[in-house]
Design an enzyme around this catalytic site. Structure first.
Site, mmCIF file in Angstrom:
data_model
loop_
_atom_site.group_PDB
_atom_site.id
_atom_site.type_symbol
_atom_site.label_atom_id
_atom_site.label_comp_id
_atom_site.label_asym_id
_atom_site.label_seq_id
_atom_site.Cartn_x
_atom_site.Cartn_y
_atom_site.Cartn_z
ATOM 1 N N ASP A 74 49.736 16.048 -19.426
ATOM 2 C CA ASP A 74 50.108 14.661 -19.722
ATOM 3 C C ASP A 74 50.315 14.519 -21.227
ATOM 4 O O ASP A 74 49.782 15.296 -22.014
ATOM 5 C CB ASP A 74 49.073 13.667 -19.186
ATOM 6 C CG ASP A 74 47.636 14.147 -19.354
ATOM 7 O OD1 ASP A 74 47.404 15.108 -20.118
ATOM 8 O OD2 ASP A 74 46.745 13.560 -18.721
ATOM 9 N N GLU A 144 47.470 7.454 -18.812
ATOM 10 C CA GLU A 144 46.452 6.421 -19.061
ATOM 11 C C GLU A 144 46.797 5.108 -18.365
ATOM 12 O O GLU A 144 45.922 4.293 -18.114
ATOM 13 C CB GLU A 144 46.280 6.176 -20.567
ATOM 14 C CG GLU A 144 45.782 7.389 -21.355
ATOM 15 C CD GLU A 144 44.337 7.763 -21.055
ATOM 16 O OE1 GLU A 144 43.679 7.025 -20.294
ATOM 17 O OE2 GLU A 144 43.883 8.796 -21.571
HETATM 18 ZN ZN LIG Z 1 42.020 9.218 -20.801
HETATM 19 ZN ZN LIG Z 2 43.085 11.973 -20.247
#
Ligand SMILES: [Zn+2]
Ligand SMILES: [Zn+2]
Length: 414
Positions: A74, A144
């Protein structure tokens, strides 16, 4: 065996990591990061597609016949003001989804995930004799926000690329560097965040008889919600319900027209999740009705993460490889965590098993026992703290090696 040793690390990775750390970007704003990722992957020999799920990047490398492995990192950062004192600390700001200017920090370590996956992608591209099959490296946006993985799937990730036979991913954690941790089965909680609007009727503070008071309605609702986990969920199940925000009114002598609550729910099974959501709906509507509200309250989803389920056999296969590399003593089972992650969406949407682990990233000298009972686990800065930043050495090298070793395990050379 080569796959049981640290792989040699490209010396430019440290600079790349520091550069990404200095330039963090919020979810769906990872334009600079995505450009760097695409550029590096092309140079390593991958076919690269950008803009999947808005800012996601996918690289694909075919290397003979064999299964397909998806490696995921990510890329997004958090609205946090960094306070690590590091010389490569972030001073960046950005405009968040509500138009507010916020500080931005890679306080969850996604810059490390991105750097490690770029490093591993390059090692695997240069050393094609050590594996066979198809490698799909996925750099996803907005973890997130809980919507990045879903955005990539919705944008045709598995129509444009082969469905993987295994999904592999890692997250840096405040465990000693040199340790890796993984929990089989439900390992991270499903999370639902809800916004509840209770609609009453405003009036002068001296005339309660003219009002339907949303503040009392909200207070009753908050108290009644405390009974959901304690009275409706079996003792054998684990769940959390938190009212994290309550807002109504601006003045002592005015009864406001409405109140807003924000709730967060954590659960590990669909059955428990459905029971809690049902109870919340019933209680919110019930309290509004009891108060004589003439308008129905509204309940809307703010964000949602499904529970992360590590396939037990797949995780065991991956952790065995890490045990052969780091030693069995350095592989931990952290139990099920209450944190949440959207990596499971990439596996579920492909019908593939998930193997997801935690990579220790904190200075080992701060720990005494180094296991899950270590008292330092309560005191060292953890992800999302303004003080959190992994130690680069040896975390970066370990993160690259873990991804390379896992890939060689799942895509063995024939
Ligand atoms: Zn996080
Ligand atoms: Zn994370």
């Amino acid at each position: 065996m080569a796959d049981h040793q640290n792989v040699p690390i490209d010396p430019t990775l440290t600079d790349l990591y520091k550069d990404l750390h200095r330039h963090p970007e919020l979810g769906f704003q990872e334009h600079r990061t995505a450009e760097i990722v695409a550029d590096r992957l092309r140079k390593s020999g991958y076919d690269v597609t950008s803009g999947i799920g808005r800012t996601g990047v996918v690289g694909i490398l075919k290397n003979g016949s064999g299964p397909t492995a998806l490696l995921r990192a990510d890329m997004d950062a958090l609205p946090v003001k960094e306070d690590t004192g590091l010389d490569y600390a972030s001073t960046a700001t950005a405009t968040d989804g509500s138009g507010k200017t916020v500080p931005v920090d890679h306080a969850c370590g996604h810059d490390l995930h991105t750097t490690c996956l770029l490093g591993a992608a390059d090692v695997l591209a240069q050393d094609r004799a050590s594996w066979a099959g198809t490698l799909l490296v996925v750099f996803q946006p907005a973890e997130e926000l809980g919507s990045g993985a879903q955005a990539m799937v919705d944008d045709g990730l598995y129509d444009r690329f082969p469905k993987p036979d295994i999904v592999l991913g890692q997250h840096v954690a405040p465990l000693p560097a040199g340790k890796i941790a993984g929990h089989p089965g439900a390992s991270y909680a499903g999370s639902d965040s809800l916004r509840v609007r209770l609609i009453g009727r405003g009036a002068h503070g001296s005339m309660p008889q003219a009002s339907i008071d949303p503040i009392v309605m909200a207070a009753e609702t908050v108290l009644r919600l405390q009974t959901v986990i304690s009275r409706e969920i079996p003792s054998t199940a684990t769940a959390v319900l938190t009212v994290g925000s309550i807002h109504a009114g601006d003045a002592a002598n005015v009864i406001p027209g409405e109140a807003e609550l924000q709730l967060n729910i954590r659960s590990y099974t669909d059955d428990v999740r459905q029971r809690i959501l049902g109870a919340v709906d019933r209680i919110v509507r019930g309290e509004a009705s009891t108060a004589g509200a003439t308008e129905e309250p509204t309940i809307t989803e703010i964000e949602r993460f499904p529970v992360v389920i590590n396939d037990p056999a797949a995780l065991a296969r991956t952790l065995d490889t890490f045990a052969a590399w780091l030693g069995a003593d350095n592989i931990l089972d952290p139990g099920a965590g209450a944190g949440s992650e959207d990596v499971g969406i990439l596996a579920t949407a492909a019908g593939a098993p998930l193997s997801y682990w935690l990579l220790g990233g904190t200075d080992p000298s701060l720990f005494t026992t180094g296991d899950m009972n270590d008292p330092a686990l309560l005191t060292v800065p953890s992800n999302h703290s303004p003080h959190y930043a992994p130690v680069i050495d040896p975390t970066l090298a370990n993160g690259v090696t873990a991804l390379v070793a896992a890939t060689r395990t799942w895509l063995p050379a024939s």
